[in-house]
Scaffold this motif. Structure first.
Motif, PDB file in Angstrom:
ATOM      1  N   UNK A 176      -3.869 -11.798  -4.154  1.00 50.12           N
ATOM      2  CA  UNK A 176      -2.511 -12.276  -3.928  1.00 50.12           C
ATOM      3  C   UNK A 176      -1.759 -12.432  -5.249  1.00 50.12           C
ATOM      4  N   UNK A 177      -2.465 -12.888  -6.296  1.00 51.43           N
ATOM      5  CA  UNK A 177      -1.824 -13.007  -7.613  1.00 51.43           C
ATOM      6  C   UNK A 177      -1.402 -11.636  -8.133  1.00 51.43           C
ATOM      7  N   UNK A 178      -2.270 -10.645  -7.976  1.00 45.12           N
ATOM      8  CA  UNK A 178      -1.923  -9.288  -8.406  1.00 45.12           C
ATOM      9  C   UNK A 178      -0.742  -8.740  -7.620  1.00 45.12           C
ATOM     10  N   UNK A 179      -0.730  -9.020  -6.331  1.00 38.30           N
ATOM     11  CA  UNK A 179       0.398  -8.561  -5.518  1.00 38.30           C
ATOM     12  C   UNK A 179       1.704  -9.192  -5.979  1.00 38.30           C
ATOM     13  N   UNK A 180       1.644 -10.488  -6.283  1.00 40.87           N
ATOM     14  CA  UNK A 180       2.852 -11.180  -6.760  1.00 40.87           C
ATOM     15  C   UNK A 180       3.311 -10.570  -8.078  1.00 40.87           C
ATOM     16  N   UNK A 226       2.712  -7.591  -9.198  1.00 45.46           N
ATOM     17  CA  UNK A 226       3.208  -6.239  -8.961  1.00 45.46           C
ATOM     18  C   UNK A 226       4.639  -6.264  -8.439  1.00 45.46           C
ATOM     19  N   UNK A 227       4.928  -7.172  -7.523  1.00 45.67           N
ATOM     20  CA  UNK A 227       6.295  -7.296  -7.006  1.00 45.67           C
ATOM     21  C   UNK A 227       7.258  -7.756  -8.105  1.00 45.67           C
ATOM     22  N   UNK A 286      10.369  -5.617  -9.552  1.00 43.62           N
ATOM     23  CA  UNK A 286      11.730  -6.139  -9.629  1.00 43.62           C
ATOM     24  C   UNK A 286      12.313  -6.024 -11.028  1.00 43.62           C
ATOM     25  N   UNK A 287      11.474  -6.256 -12.060  1.00 45.41           N
ATOM     26  CA  UNK A 287      11.947  -6.112 -13.447  1.00 45.41           C
ATOM     27  C   UNK A 287      12.363  -4.673 -13.724  1.00 45.41           C
ATOM     28  N   UNK A 288      11.558  -3.719 -13.265  1.00 40.87           N
ATOM     29  CA  UNK A 288      11.891  -2.309 -13.471  1.00 40.87           C
ATOM     30  C   UNK A 288      13.202  -1.948 -12.774  1.00 40.87           C
ATOM     31  N   UNK A 289      13.367  -2.435 -11.568  1.00 44.89           N
ATOM     32  CA  UNK A 289      14.606  -2.145 -10.838  1.00 44.89           C
ATOM     33  C   UNK A 289      15.811  -2.735 -11.563  1.00 44.89           C
ATOM     34  N   UNK A 290      15.648  -3.964 -12.074  1.00 40.81           N
ATOM     35  CA  UNK A 290      16.750  -4.605 -12.797  1.00 40.81           C
ATOM     36  C   UNK A 290      17.099  -3.824 -14.056  1.00 40.81           C
TER      37      UNK A 290
END
Length: 326
Positions: A38-42, A44-45, A49-53
């Motif tokens: 779950x930590x890795x998933x968080x 990754x998300x 989001x940083x890449x999209x920004x």
């Protein structure tokens, strides 16, 4: 009467406790794995989001610059007239009686200067990249790469200063001119300035060509030079095309060095006459311009922006079509 527990019964109890302990440890390990997952998933998300920004920020910068140039440049074009602005041959914004805002000489000068630098600089840069990638030994190639990197790091004003102190007197004495600040001097300076980009990017593209291609060509009886120019260069064509695009962008966008060697006079372009580029008009006159003159400089920036976009779009179109044809 007390109940007695036999060794066999005691073993069953121990086995049951061991199983319960293993089950508890398994459940705990599973919880730890789920927590890590779950930590890795968080993360990754979050990184997605940083890449999209970051991507949106880059697009936003382009949009903001485009909108600002359009808003700032349209008023002068409306007042002067689009045709008069683009096709006028006189640039005299400081005349009080009849100021003129024609930028055709600057457009043609920018085109001629960029084309001249590309015609001279691309063959030299490409041949130097072939030499560094395929011919030169490692020590010599390392020394030349350091020199190329040094050229890339020299400020534009230093190029202009050296051109003003060395190149302009040479042109003046060689061609017997009253002044050496000419379009020819600007082309020479631009050629030197675009060489590092062309050499570095072209060499990287040539180094990325698989060695098997060259070995197969040599095995078929081709010479080394034939292999370099008929096998390696076509295989690295996309990277070399990117080098040309970078060179065009550097040449057409340069201002400070050209301001010091071109003469900064809005004449129709001639190889041995003083000229003014689009970029030098903005850099040289923005500090004291006001009113319509200042708006016209923003209009020049808008024309230059559209000009660069059209050049990049045309080059990408031709390179993409050629790649699909092959």
């Amino acid at each position: 009467m007390n109940e007695s527990i036999t060794p066999k019964g005691e073993g069953k109890v121990k086995t049951r406790k061991k199983r319960d302990a293993e089950a508890a440890n398994g459940a705990f390990s599973g919880e730890r794995i789920d927590a890590k997952r779950s930590t890795k998933d968080v993360m990754e998300h979050v990184m997605r989001g940083v890449f999209v920004i970051c991507g949106l920020v880059a697009v936003a910068f382009v949009l903001v610059i485009s909108i600002y140039l359009i808003i700032s440049g349209i008023p002068a074009i409306r007042e002067v007239g689009l045709w008069n602005f683009l096709s006028g041959t006189d640039w005299h914004p400081n005349y009080k009686t009849e100021p003129s805002y024609g930028i055709l000489p600057m457009i043609l000068t920018s085109i001629y200067g960029t084309c001249g630098a590309i015609i001279i600089g691309v063959p030299i840069g490409f041949l130097m990249a072939v030499f560094l990638s395929k011919v030169a030994n490692r020590k010599l190639a390392a020394v030349i790469r350091e020199v190329v990197d040094l050229l890339a790091g020299i400020p534009s004003v230093v190029y202009g200063l050296v051109g003003m102190m060395v190149l302009l007197p040479f042109i003046r004495e060689t061609f017997n001119l009253p002044a050496g600040d000419t379009l020819f001097a600007a082309i020479i300076v631009l050629t030197i300035m675009i060489l590092p980009s062309i050499i570095s990017v072209s060499e990287t593209a040539l180094n990325a060509v698989p060695r098997e291609y060259e070995e197969a060509s040599l095995a078929l009886g081709a010479t080394e030079l034939e292999t370099y120019f008929r096998v390696s260069a076509p295989a690295a064509k996309s990277g070399i095309a990117a080098a040309v695009v970078l060179g065009v962008g550097r040449a057409i966008g340069e201002a400070m060095a050209i301001l010091m060697v071109a003469g900064n006079v809005a004449n129709m372009p001639s190889l041995l006459s003083s000229v003014k580029f689009l970029t030098t008009a903005i850099a040289g006159e923005m500090s004291y311009a006001g009113g319509l003159h200042r708006q016209a400089l923003f209009s020049i920036g808008l024309v230059l922006f559209v000009f660069i976009m059209l050049i990049n779009a045309a080059l990408n179109f031709f390179f993409k079509r050629d790649k699909e044809g092959n």
